[in-house]
Structure formats: C-alpha cells, structure tokens
Design a protein around this motif. Structure first.
Motif, short mmCIF file in Angstrom:
data_model
loop_
_atom_site.label_atom_id
_atom_site.label_comp_id
_atom_site.label_asym_id
_atom_site.label_seq_id
_atom_site.Cartn_x
_atom_site.Cartn_y
_atom_site.Cartn_z
N PHE A 68 0.84 -1.21 0.00
CA PHE A 68 0.00 0.00 0.00
C PHE A 68 0.87 1.26 0.00
N ARG A 69 1.95 1.21 0.77
CA ARG A 69 2.86 2.37 0.84
C ARG A 69 3.46 2.67 -0.53
N GLU A 70 3.77 1.63 -1.29
CA GLU A 70 4.34 1.84 -2.62
C GLU A 70 3.29 2.40 -3.59
N ARG A 71 2.03 1.98 -3.41
CA ARG A 71 0.96 2.45 -4.31
C ARG A 71 0.53 3.87 -3.99
N HIS A 72 0.73 4.30 -2.76
CA HIS A 72 0.28 5.63 -2.32
C HIS A 72 1.43 6.36 -1.64
N PRO A 73 2.41 6.80 -2.41
CA PRO A 73 3.59 7.43 -1.80
C PRO A 73 3.27 8.74 -1.10
N ASN A 74 2.16 9.39 -1.43
CA ASN A 74 1.83 10.67 -0.79
C ASN A 74 1.03 10.51 0.50
N VAL A 75 0.63 9.29 0.83
CA VAL A 75 -0.13 9.04 2.06
C VAL A 75 0.84 8.88 3.23
N VAL A 76 0.55 9.57 4.33
CA VAL A 76 1.36 9.45 5.55
C VAL A 76 0.83 8.28 6.36
N ILE A 77 1.70 7.33 6.66
CA ILE A 77 1.30 6.14 7.40
C ILE A 77 2.01 6.15 8.75
N ARG A 78 1.22 6.11 9.82
CA ARG A 78 1.75 6.02 11.18
C ARG A 78 1.41 4.64 11.73
N SER A 79 2.43 3.86 12.03
CA SER A 79 2.22 2.49 12.52
C SER A 79 2.52 2.40 14.01
N PHE A 80 1.65 1.71 14.74
CA PHE A 80 1.79 1.59 16.19
C PHE A 80 1.62 0.13 16.60
N ASP A 81 2.69 -0.45 17.11
CA ASP A 81 2.63 -1.81 17.64
C ASP A 81 2.17 -1.73 19.10
N ILE A 82 1.01 -2.30 19.40
CA ILE A 82 0.45 -2.18 20.76
C ILE A 82 0.93 -3.30 21.67
N ALA A 83 1.73 -4.24 21.15
CA ALA A 83 2.22 -5.32 21.99
C ALA A 83 3.24 -4.77 22.99
N ASN A 84 2.96 -4.93 24.27
CA ASN A 84 3.89 -4.53 25.33
C ASN A 84 4.29 -3.06 25.27
N ASN A 85 3.41 -2.21 24.74
CA ASN A 85 3.68 -0.78 24.67
C ASN A 85 2.49 -0.02 25.24
N PRO A 86 2.53 0.33 26.52
CA PRO A 86 1.38 0.99 27.16
C PRO A 86 0.98 2.30 26.49
N ASP A 87 1.97 3.06 25.98
CA ASP A 87 1.65 4.33 25.32
C ASP A 87 0.82 4.09 24.07
N ASN A 88 1.25 3.13 23.25
CA ASN A 88 0.49 2.83 22.04
C ASN A 88 -0.88 2.23 22.36
N GLN A 89 -0.95 1.43 23.40
CA GLN A 89 -2.24 0.87 23.82
C GLN A 89 -3.20 1.98 24.25
N GLN A 90 -2.66 2.95 24.98
CA GLN A 90 -3.49 4.07 25.43
C GLN A 90 -3.97 4.89 24.24
N LEU A 91 -3.08 5.11 23.28
CA LEU A 91 -3.46 5.86 22.09
C LEU A 91 -4.53 5.11 21.30
N PHE A 92 -4.38 3.81 21.18
CA PHE A 92 -5.37 2.97 20.49
C PHE A 92 -6.74 3.11 21.15
N GLN A 93 -6.77 3.06 22.48
CA GLN A 93 -8.03 3.21 23.19
C GLN A 93 -8.65 4.58 22.95
N GLN A 94 -7.80 5.62 22.88
CA GLN A 94 -8.32 6.97 22.64
C GLN A 94 -8.90 7.11 21.23
N PHE A 95 -8.26 6.46 20.27
CA PHE A 95 -8.85 6.46 18.92
C PHE A 95 -10.20 5.75 18.93
N ASP A 96 -10.26 4.61 19.62
CA ASP A 96 -11.54 3.90 19.73
C ASP A 96 -12.62 4.79 20.33
N ASP A 97 -12.27 5.50 21.39
CA ASP A 97 -13.25 6.39 22.04
C ASP A 97 -13.68 7.50 21.09
#
Length: 390
Positions: free
Chosen positions: A76-105
């Motif tokens: 997808f990144r190769e097909r859409h070079p102008n799209v900004v992609i932010r990736s967050f691994d939520i495994a064992n990362n409390p900050d990313n888990q918290q951010l994921f929950q905030q997006f859900d909310d």
C-alpha cells in the motif's frame, strides 16, 4: 504423594511455557511510530503535515492477521507514496495501547480488535476489511482534500468492522463465569471435601482447606486461560479458534440438556470413573497440600463438563483485545467463576450442614444442567454470529 504430584506440576509448567511469549520484550518494527508525548489525538493530528491523507495503523506483532496486514501495508505504501502512514505496535507498549483506546473512544467503536486503521472519517477493523477497503477509502479521502473538505470533522464516524463484531461487556463475562461455576463437578467435590472435614476437624480447618481447594481451582483455570489466550494471539488463528470454541459450546450444551432429561444415557460430562478413586484419596487426606492438588485435579477433569463456556468467552476476548486489555477480563472471569464455590464454603462455615447443600444440589441437578446447556448453546450461537454474522 510426590509421585502423584508430578503430572500436575508438568501440566502447570507446560501451560506457563505457553503463556511465556506474551511477556517477551521485542523491538518495534522499523518505521513504527511511538505514542510518547502524543497521548492526545488532537496533538497527534495537529502535528501531521497539511494536505496529506494520514493513516493510523494499529497492530500486534504477535497477531497472525496483523502480520498479513503488515505485508499488505508495505505494498500500500508503494501504491500511495503521498499518504502518511503512522504504525503503532500495541504489543507490550502501554503508550500505544493508550493511544489505540483513545482512537476507539473518538471513533465511537468500543473494544475494536487489531489490526485496525483510522483515517479521516473511517475506522477499518480486521485484515480482510483493510485489504478490501483501504485503497478505496484513501482515494475518497484524497478527493475530499482536493475539494477542500476539513479532515477528521466528525467525533462519531462510520466504520468497516470485523464481521459481526459484538461488544463483550463486563456483565456478560460475570454471568458466563457464574453459570460456569455452578457446574456439578467442582461443587460436588467441594461438598464431599467439606463433609469429610466437618466430621474430623474444626471450622477453622475447614475454612483453610476449602480456600486452598478453591484457590487451586482458580489458579488452574486462570493459567489455562492465559495459555490459550497467548496461543491464539501468537498463532494468529482467532477466527478458527472462535469457530471451534462455539462448536464445542453448542455440542456440550446439547449433551447437558440430554443429561437433564435422560441422565446416565449416552455420552456423559462428568469426572471419569477411573479418576474418582484418586480424587477420593485426596479428599480423605484433608490436608492443605492435598486440597491444592485436589483443586488442580478437579480443574483438569472438569474441563469437559463446562469448558465450552470458558472457551467461548476466551474466543470473544482474543478476537477483540490485546493482552493488556483482555487480561483484566480474564481475571474477572476466573474470580466470578469461583464465587459459587466461595458461597458454598461460607454457608457451610456459618452453620448449614454440607449434606443439606448436597441434597439441594441433587434435587436441582436437572434444572442446573438444563440452564447450563441452554446458556452454552446461546453463547455458542453468539460467538458464531460474531464470526460469520452480517
């Protein structure tokens, strides 16, 4: 005694090994974002470059479906070079888990599973939905930017969710666990144990032995659930596991209903006759170590009785949640599971003879099996709807 303890210890060690990968630390993949200093979605969005579609991609590196999405995102990144992609691994990362929950909310979709993507006015959950719809949605968002439409305008937005996603609530978990805890196997063994202790020991001793037995049952069920949770997360087979768990719940429920109306005929869900001698021996010992081993043995032998409920709830947790989000519900389930045992122990401790409770249980055995059977079939249908419903 030592020889009989060895199989139990081996079972616990194997389950603990299965649970190990959840706690393993691992580096984030190259290109992954971090939620550090970005605990508010507004701050994160405000920091993005203007004039670009931004895709927020949340995944768990231990999740097989997430690995498929990671591979898809590379293309997808190769097909859409102008799209900004932010990736967050939520495994064992409390900050990313918290951010994921905030997006859900913010998007108004509770307990969404990974992989999940948030972009513009859309949340896309599940690998199949991401691969089927992300290109189309991003093209639509790029058209909106060209037309001058402000990004991220709505607090509650449409979403592509995993098929048939249902919300798993705390009352559902507690109700399922209490029904599971009413199973005849564990209650019968506890009552026999209390009858033996009352005849030869004090109330204080009865309380100690009873609590040890209940604690061992809790420990075995919790560690077993933890091992299953970890295995499903690591192997990436939540859909297969959920389907199998639903089938087990429905089959066990049907057998339970059969036993309610035709006891003793055909397939039986009970502690095997060949194991009752071992259990009886530990009951008569009435020591704290014997009570602990007894609780583990009952946990092993009673899984065929009511394992369908536990597996069904585990499938609903593993298909929706990360380890950090699912662990509290797993603990809650197992606490609620032993509540009927604790109630029985308390009632006997405060003066009601255990024989009276055993007679009450026998008189209502048909009703208990009928209720449990109907509940298992119902929860199995809910899980199937969650997996295949539209």
């Amino acid at each position: 005694m030592r020889r009989s303890l060895l199989p139990v210890l081996l079972v616990l060690i194997c389950i603990a090994i299965l649970a190990g990968p959840v706690f393993a630390d691992s580096p984030a993949p190259e290109g992954s974002g971090s939620a550090t200093n970005m605990t508010r979605i507004a701050d994160l969005i405000a920091s993005e470059p203007p004039g670009h579609v931004v895709v927020y991609f949340f995944y768990n590196e231990y999740c097989g479906e997430c690995q498929k999405s990671l591979t898809f995102m590379d293309g997808f990144r190769e097909r859409h070079p102008n799209v900004v992609i932010r990736s967050f691994d939520i495994a064992n990362n409390p900050d990313n888990q918290q951010l994921f929950q905030q997006f859900d909310d913010r998007y108004g979709v509770p307990l969404s599973p990974v992989p999940a993507i948030f972009t513009g006015e859309w949340e896309i959950m599940g690998n199949e939905n991401i691969q089927s719809h992300l290109d189309e949605i991003v093209a639509s968002e790029e058209a909106n930017l060209t037309a001058g439409k402000p990004p991220f305008a709505l607090p509650a937005v449409p979403s592509f969710t995993t098929t048939g996603t249902q919300e798993l609530t705390v009352p559902i978990v507690i109700a399922a666990a209490v029904v599971d805890g009413l199973n005849p196997c564990a209650l019968a063994v506890l009552l026999f144990l209390l009858v033996t202790i009352v005849s030869v020991g004090s109330r204080k001793r009865m309380l100690q032995v009873g609590l040890t037995y209940i604690g061992a049952v809790f420990l075995f069920y919790f560690i077993s659930g933890l091992g299953v949770f970890t295995f499903v997360q690591v192997s990436g087979i939540p859909k297969i596991f959920s389907t199998a768990a639903a089938a087990v719940a429905i089959i066990v429920g049907i057998v339970m209903i059969k036993e309610a109306f035709y006891p003793g005929r055909g397939l039986l869900l009970a502690i095997p006759e060949s194991k009752k001698g071992t259990i009886t021996r530990y009951i008569h010992e009435s020591t704290l170590p014997a009570a602990f081993v007894l609780g583990i043995l009952v946990g092993i032998f009673e899984l065929p009785c009511t394992g369908g409920i536990y597996l069904a709830i585990l499938s609903m947790i593993t298909s929706r949640m990360t380890f950090a989000a699912g662990l509290p519900l797993l603990i809650l389930y197992n606490i609620a599971f032993v509540i009927p045992l604790l109630v029985v122990l308390a009632v006997v401790y405060f003066g009601i003879p255990p024989e009276r409770l055993e007679n009450w249980r026998n008189d209502r055995r048909m009703l208990i099996r009928l209720v449990m059977g109907l509940f298992m079939i119902g929860i199995g249908i809910v899980v199937l709807w969650t997996v295949f419903g539209h």
